[in-house]
Design a protein around this motif. Structure first.
Motif: not given
Length: 181
Positions: A165-179
């Motif tokens: 759940n690392g994407a939650e930690r960087v919110k509100p910045s959007p995350l883009f991951s290739l894989i």
């Protein structure tokens, strides 16, 4: 003939290796070294990052790479986009006046820093790294860039470990991951 997005992703995924219990017990390390060794796989990574940035963030002014693997992809992407590249390093590795932020990793504590004059106030930046696990490093990078009054457009990683759940930690910045794993 240009490879499709799916073919590029397949080429990249085929090069990623897993090592259990590295760097400590319970961690399943995703090794990108074979991606870097294969010029076609590395080109595919940069192609896909470039495509995403051009479509989503045409106003980007700087790519910010995280120590150390963000340094592998960031300059290549910045060069393609015709923008600058800035480093965020581990504490004590940059000369001159710096700002720093402490953060937790999935297997310990760390501190990241950036040179005080690295980013201008209001500058539009994208943060890049190889992998997102718990989000501690990307969170610290976002905090450092806030201190410099930069506008973080988004964060990009080659690999995202979804269960952490690392994407939650960087919110509100959007995350883009290739894989994603």
């Amino acid at each position: 003939m240009e490879e499709t997005r799916e073919k590029k992703l397949e080429r990249i995924v085929q090069r990623i290796r897993s090592f259990p219990d590295f760097p400590s017990k319970g961690i399943l390390f995703k090794d990108i070294c074979p991606v870097l060794k294969d010029p076609e796989a590395l080109t595919a990574v940069i192609d896909l990052f470039e495509q995403h940035v051009r479509q989503t963030y045409p106003q980007v002014e700087l790519i910010v790479g995280l120590d150390a693997r963000g340094f592998l992809f960031g300059p290549l992407l910045a060069q393609r986009l015709g923008v600058g590249f800035v480093l965020i390093r581990k504490k004590g590795k940059l000369p001159g006046p710096t700002q720093s932020v402490g953060y937790t990793l999935e297997y310990g504590m760390a501190e990241a820093e950036i040179q005080e004059d690295a980013v201008d106030a209001g500058q539009k930046v994208i943060i890049i790294d190889d992998l997102l696990a718990t989000g501690g490093t990307l969170y610290a990078a976002c905090e450092l860039l806030k201190k410099q009054s930069a506008e973080v457009l988004g964060c990009m990683v080659l690999i995202e470990l979804k269960d952490l759940n690392g994407a939650e930690r960087v919110k509100p910045s959007p995350l883009f991951s290739l894989i994603q794993y």
